[in-house]
Write an enzyme that holds these catalytic residues in place. Structure first.
Site, PDB file in Angstrom:
ATOM      1  N   GLU A   1     -10.525 114.459  14.470  1.00 55.11           N
ATOM      2  CA  GLU A   1     -10.241 115.687  13.733  1.00 55.11           C
ATOM      3  C   GLU A   1      -9.698 115.213  12.382  1.00 55.11           C
ATOM      4  O   GLU A   1      -8.809 114.361  12.350  1.00 55.11           O
ATOM      5  CB  GLU A   1      -9.165 116.529  14.429  1.00 55.11           C
ATOM      6  CG  GLU A   1      -8.875 117.803  13.634  1.00 55.11           C
ATOM      7  CD  GLU A   1      -7.673 118.606  14.146  1.00 55.11           C
ATOM      8  OE1 GLU A   1      -6.894 118.083  14.958  1.00 55.11           O
ATOM      9  OE2 GLU A   1      -7.531 119.753  13.702  1.00 55.11           O
TER      10      GLU A   1
ATOM     11  N   LYS B   1       0.249 111.263  15.581  1.00 53.80           N
ATOM     12  CA  LYS B   1      -0.120 111.792  14.279  1.00 53.80           C
ATOM     13  C   LYS B   1       1.002 112.649  13.714  1.00 53.80           C
ATOM     14  O   LYS B   1       1.243 112.669  12.514  1.00 53.80           O
ATOM     15  CB  LYS B   1      -1.412 112.599  14.391  1.00 53.80           C
ATOM     16  CG  LYS B   1      -2.160 112.628  13.075  1.00 53.80           C
ATOM     17  CD  LYS B   1      -3.596 113.057  13.171  1.00 53.80           C
ATOM     18  CE  LYS B   1      -4.574 112.211  13.878  1.00 53.80           C
ATOM     19  NZ  LYS B   1      -5.961 112.572  13.719  1.00 53.80           N
TER      20      LYS B   1
ATOM     21  N   ARG C   1      -5.233 105.628  26.205  1.00 59.26           N
ATOM     22  CA  ARG C   1      -5.057 105.379  24.784  1.00 59.26           C
ATOM     23  C   ARG C   1      -4.145 104.173  24.585  1.00 59.26           C
ATOM     24  O   ARG C   1      -3.410 103.777  25.487  1.00 59.26           O
ATOM     25  CB  ARG C   1      -4.459 106.616  24.111  1.00 59.26           C
ATOM     26  CG  ARG C   1      -3.019 106.889  24.538  1.00 59.26           C
ATOM     27  CD  ARG C   1      -2.542 108.235  24.001  1.00 59.26           C
ATOM     28  NE  ARG C   1      -2.984 108.437  22.642  1.00 59.26           N
ATOM     29  CZ  ARG C   1      -3.197 109.627  22.099  1.00 59.26           C
ATOM     30  NH1 ARG C   1      -3.019 110.713  22.820  1.00 59.26           N
ATOM     31  NH2 ARG C   1      -3.589 109.743  20.866  1.00 59.26           N
TER      32      ARG C   1
END
Length: 442
Positions: free
Chosen positions: A39, A274, A264
């Site tokens: 994104e 983020k 992850r």
RNA sequence: AGGGACAUCGUUCAAUUGGCAGGACAGCGGAUUCUGGUUCCGUCAAUCAAGGUUCGAGUCCUUGUGUCCCUGCCA
């Protein structure tokens, strides 16, 4: 692009094993199509590098393709600056999507049509509960939810309402398109998930064309399907969403890729969310997304980390489903390894100490040939001048040196690399007793 | 009395699918070195627990334990 990737061996991890099996059974006719779907709401970090290396690596290893797709369905958080930086970072890492650059927003028309199809099939409805009410109706982790009173609206009414949502007749939050699945599902994700919401903000690519935007769960699977992805690789937190991924595609009756989740990357001493990264930037704790202290790809690039080092690191950490915490030392090792093999060596004196070679002619200058990189003869050589007066690093001299100090000290002899042996025979100090220079003989 | 997933050296990933638990990083010891770098050699070190099946279990079964994810109109 920073450098080329010369090797393309078949990756060795559990996802590669799944692909191999699929190839054997002919599940996708031997086709392998992956995608990296960020994104554009921030810069890429080392965790994304793992995903990039995995997806592009899998494609390359199996002779398949990997698309770059921007998952841009939340216009309030996304910017072109981010899409530009992401493209740059993926290229710099050494990967190429060729002509396969896509945006979820490319599919907005198609997505809208699919939503209408679900409504017509009685599989989606327009809910008019408030956000708070929807939360209450959803139930909890241990208690089932209950049906919205709007769940039984007629198909005609749903169609009308949804079109008017699209036409901008309602305010944000007034209505919501939901999938009609099961409000009592033990998997909370499946309790009539949102498909489309009203958001009257401009999109960085579609401008003001739309005021309703599709949700991730509706968009991602459809995008994968339209792009004929075979293996949709994502991180573990989407495991709960997989049944919905499958539900949407199955109920739309379209091509179905398979979603595969992996753990992850977590790195010791490293901030990678983020939310935190954007906070560091916005609150001015760092100079920007590419601040060398950041865990971003651009920060590491600016810090001097070679792309190959990051790729090797991603290779070494492996891919699995267990929650992990990789030692930062492994990244540093990968960087040192790469730098050692390819970096030319240069000298610099940060804190100079004057050295006078007492028995070297005043006006003489010689040049010595230095290797640019002893590890790599191809790196060539360079000439470095030598004369009576030269400067060494202050840390390389110690007046009262312990036995383990192997550098210059009174009475000690050392070799100046590629040049002469010198011996410290005298130490010169200023009026404060501070060393201002040393006198030496060849 | 929710659902899903995971569990192997300090860390991380393997283990030919039931057949001697291996590599890398980190640590420790040594050799080489015109970079206190590099390289090389050696070394330490693990199957979450308890049962069961089996000639044989990290792998299969049962029961526990622990950790992570899910209650956005974020992705």
């Amino acid at each position: 692009m920073s450098d080329n990737i010369t090797e393309s061996t078949v990756p060795k991890n559990f996802i590669a094993a799944i692909i191999e099996k699929d190839n054997e059974t002919g599940k996708y006719d031997g086709r392998v199509a992956t995608r990296f779907p960020p994104e554009p709401n921030g810069y890429l970090h080392i965790g994304h590098a793992k995903s990039i290396c995995l997806n592009f690596g899998l494609a390359k290893g199996f002779g398949g393709t990997c698309n770059l797709r921007f998952d841009d369905t939340n216009p309030s958080k996304e910017e072109v600056e981010y899409v530009d930086s992401i493209k740059e970072d993926v290229h710099w890492l050494g990967f190429d999507w060729d002509d396969r650059l896509f945006y979820s927003s490319d599919y907005f028309d198609q997505l809208y049509a699919f939503a209408v199809q679900l409504i017509k099939d009685g599989k989606a409805y327009v809910d008019s509960l408030s956000a708070e009410e929807i939360r209450e109706y959803r139930g909890t982790l241990t208690e089932p939810g209950k049906d919205s009173p709007y769940r039984t609206r007629s198909i005609e009414e749903n169609l009308d309402l949804f079109e008017r949502m699209k036409n901008g007749e309602f305010a944000d939050g007034e209505h919501l398109l939901r999938a009609k699945i099961d409000m009592a599902s033990p998997n909370v994700i499946m309790r009539d998930p949102a498909l489309y919401r009203i958001r009257k903000v401009d999109h960085h690519r579609t401008g003001d064309k739309w005021c309703i935007y599709p949700m991730y769960d509706f968009t991602h699977c459809v995008s994968d399907s339209l792009e004929k992805i075979t293996h949709s690789v994502c991180t573990l937190e989407f495991e709960n969403n997989r049944p919905l991924y499958d539900w949407v595609l199955e109920n739309l009756g379209i091509y179905r890729p398979q979603q595969i989740e992996f753990a992850r990357l977590n790195l010791t001493y490293t901030v990678m969310s983020k939310r935190r990264l954007i906070q560091l930037v916005e609150e001015g704790h760092v100079s920007g997304w590419d601040d060398p202290r950041m865990s971003t790809i651009s920060g590491m690039r600016r810090r001097g980390y070679p792309a190959a080092a990051i790729r090797n690191f991603c290779e070494r950490i492996g891919v699995a489903k267990a929650t992990n915490m990789v030692d930062f030392a492994l990244l540093e090792f990968s960087v040192r390894e790469e730098l050692n093999a390819h970096s030319p060596r240069y000298m610099g004196v940060i804190n100079p100490l004057k050295v006078v070679i007492e028995n070297y002619p005043d006006d003489k200058t010689e040049e010595f040939e230095f290797q640019n990189n002893p590890e790599d003869p191809e790196a060539g050589t360079r000439m470095v001048p030598f004369s009576k007066i030269l400067y060494i690093e202050r840390d390389d001299f110690m007046e009262d040196a312990p036995k383990k100090f192997f550098r210059l000290a009174p009475g000690r002899e050392v070799r100046l690399r590629y040049a002469y042996y010198i011996k410290c025979t005298d130490v010169i100090k200023d009026e404060n007793g501070e060393v201002i220079g040393t006198a030496l003989y060849l």
